[in-house]
Design a protein around this motif. Sequence first.
Motif, PDB file in Angstrom:
ATOM      1  N   SER A 132     -10.652   5.676 -90.722  1.00  9.62           N
ATOM      2  CA  SER A 132      -9.699   6.783 -90.595  1.00  9.62           C
ATOM      3  C   SER A 132      -8.275   6.381 -90.965  1.00  9.62           C
ATOM      4  O   SER A 132      -7.439   7.225 -91.260  1.00  9.62           O
ATOM      5  N   SER A 133      -7.984   5.087 -90.959  1.00 11.56           N
ATOM      6  CA  SER A 133      -6.629   4.634 -91.288  1.00 11.56           C
ATOM      7  C   SER A 133      -6.729   3.347 -92.098  1.00 11.56           C
ATOM      8  O   SER A 133      -6.612   2.245 -91.571  1.00 11.56           O
ATOM      9  N   VAL A 134      -6.940   3.519 -93.384  1.00  9.28           N
ATOM     10  CA  VAL A 134      -7.207   2.391 -94.280  1.00  9.28           C
ATOM     11  C   VAL A 134      -6.056   2.233 -95.274  1.00  9.28           C
ATOM     12  O   VAL A 134      -5.745   3.157 -96.019  1.00  9.28           O
ATOM     13  N   TYR A 135      -5.420   1.074 -95.265  1.00  8.75           N
ATOM     14  CA  TYR A 135      -4.407   0.787 -96.281  1.00  8.75           C
ATOM     15  C   TYR A 135      -4.932  -0.224 -97.301  1.00  8.75           C
ATOM     16  O   TYR A 135      -4.340  -0.444 -98.353  1.00  8.75           O
ATOM     17  N   HIS A 136      -6.083  -0.852 -96.969  1.00 14.27           N
ATOM     18  CA  HIS A 136      -6.715  -1.796 -97.899  1.00 14.27           C
ATOM     19  C   HIS A 136      -8.226  -1.750 -97.687  1.00 14.27           C
ATOM     20  O   HIS A 136      -8.710  -1.814 -96.564  1.00 14.27           O
ATOM     21  N   LEU A 137      -8.960  -1.609 -98.792  1.00 15.04           N
ATOM     22  CA  LEU A 137     -10.427  -1.563 -98.734  1.00 15.04           C
ATOM     23  C   LEU A 137     -10.999  -2.680 -99.595  1.00 15.04           C
ATOM     24  O   LEU A 137     -10.620  -2.837-100.753  1.00 15.04           O
ATOM     25  N   THR A 138     -11.913  -3.450 -99.011  1.00 14.78           N
ATOM     26  CA  THR A 138     -12.643  -4.463 -99.773  1.00 14.78           C
ATOM     27  C   THR A 138     -14.074  -3.992 -99.941  1.00 14.78           C
ATOM     28  O   THR A 138     -14.730  -3.596 -98.969  1.00 14.78           O
ATOM     29  N   MET A 139     -14.556  -4.000-101.191  1.00 13.05           N
ATOM     30  CA  MET A 139     -15.922  -3.603-101.508  1.00 13.05           C
ATOM     31  C   MET A 139     -16.646  -4.809-102.083  1.00 13.05           C
ATOM     32  O   MET A 139     -16.221  -5.374-103.092  1.00 13.05           O
ATOM     33  N   HIS A 140     -17.746  -5.186-101.448  1.00  9.92           N
ATOM     34  CA  HIS A 140     -18.527  -6.333-101.878  1.00  9.92           C
ATOM     35  C   HIS A 140     -19.914  -5.864-102.316  1.00  9.92           C
ATOM     36  O   HIS A 140     -20.614  -5.193-101.557  1.00  9.92           O
ATOM     37  N   PHE A 141     -20.267  -6.194-103.549  1.00 10.27           N
ATOM     38  CA  PHE A 141     -21.599  -5.891-104.076  1.00 10.27           C
ATOM     39  C   PHE A 141     -22.329  -7.226-104.249  1.00 10.27           C
ATOM     40  O   PHE A 141     -22.145  -7.915-105.256  1.00 10.27           O
ATOM     41  N   PRO A 142     -23.138  -7.623-103.254  1.00 13.19           N
ATOM     42  CA  PRO A 142     -23.725  -8.958-103.267  1.00 13.19           C
ATOM     43  C   PRO A 142     -24.953  -9.111-104.155  1.00 13.19           C
ATOM     44  O   PRO A 142     -25.248 -10.218-104.623  1.00 13.19           O
ATOM     45  N   THR A 143     -25.694  -8.021-104.378  1.00 16.44           N
ATOM     46  CA  THR A 143     -26.947  -8.118-105.111  1.00 16.44           C
ATOM     47  C   THR A 143     -27.164  -6.902-106.002  1.00 16.44           C
ATOM     48  O   THR A 143     -26.501  -5.866-105.842  1.00 16.44           O
ATOM     49  N   ASN A 144     -28.101  -7.044-106.935  1.00 13.13           N
ATOM     50  CA  ASN A 144     -28.547  -5.908-107.735  1.00 13.13           C
ATOM     51  C   ASN A 144     -30.070  -5.827-107.656  1.00 13.13           C
ATOM     52  O   ASN A 144     -30.684  -6.439-106.782  1.00 13.13           O
ATOM     53  N   PHE A 145     -30.683  -5.106-108.589  1.00 10.93           N
ATOM     54  CA  PHE A 145     -32.128  -4.898-108.535  1.00 10.93           C
ATOM     55  C   PHE A 145     -32.900  -5.933-109.359  1.00 10.93           C
ATOM     56  O   PHE A 145     -34.016  -5.665-109.812  1.00 10.93           O
TER      57      PHE A 145
END
Length: 206
Positions: A142-155
Amino acid sequence: MPPHGHSCEGDNNHHESPETGLEYSLYAKIDRENLECLNEVVDGSGKTIFKPWEERLNFNVYVESDADEELLFNIPFTGNVKLKGIIVIGDDSDSHPSKMRLFKNRPHMTFDDVASSPDQEFDLHVDSTGSLEYSTKIVTFSSVYHLTMHFPTNFGGSSTRIYYIGLRGDFTEGHRHGVTICAYEARANISDHKNPLDENVSYQIQ
């Protein structure tokens, strides 16, 4: 190379209207200059997949992982965000990410840091049209000033490729300058105490 077997049918699952584009407009609130993507083949390519809704199916623009299948995005915003939903468009192949992990307000994370527990985690499905949305825990985000997105794997691919990441939510301007303004105004301003005679003199000089 565009996703295999791509068609526009999946788009019908999303409400196609001007409002849809507005809902996914948080890309415009990203501090792109300071956005980081780790393990990208081409420097700066990670920034390009945060783009307008109407450009989400532009498969000439993408980010691809380098050494392995992992990708990590550090995304600073120019204010505070209430994050409600995420769309991830990848290739219709084994290079599509299979998992997404989110971390809130932890700037400059590295691959060593993401070993910790995320604030939310998703198992992804192959989506080459932008028809799937992953809903976030609004209370958490609800109160985000920084977002980290981690994509560790694929198919199963040797690298991961992403064409578009859409962020849906509400944006609030930051108020970081409020204290600075108050401190400034608290100081005596000499110009507020000018001698009217001085002003008359300056006018005569001009």
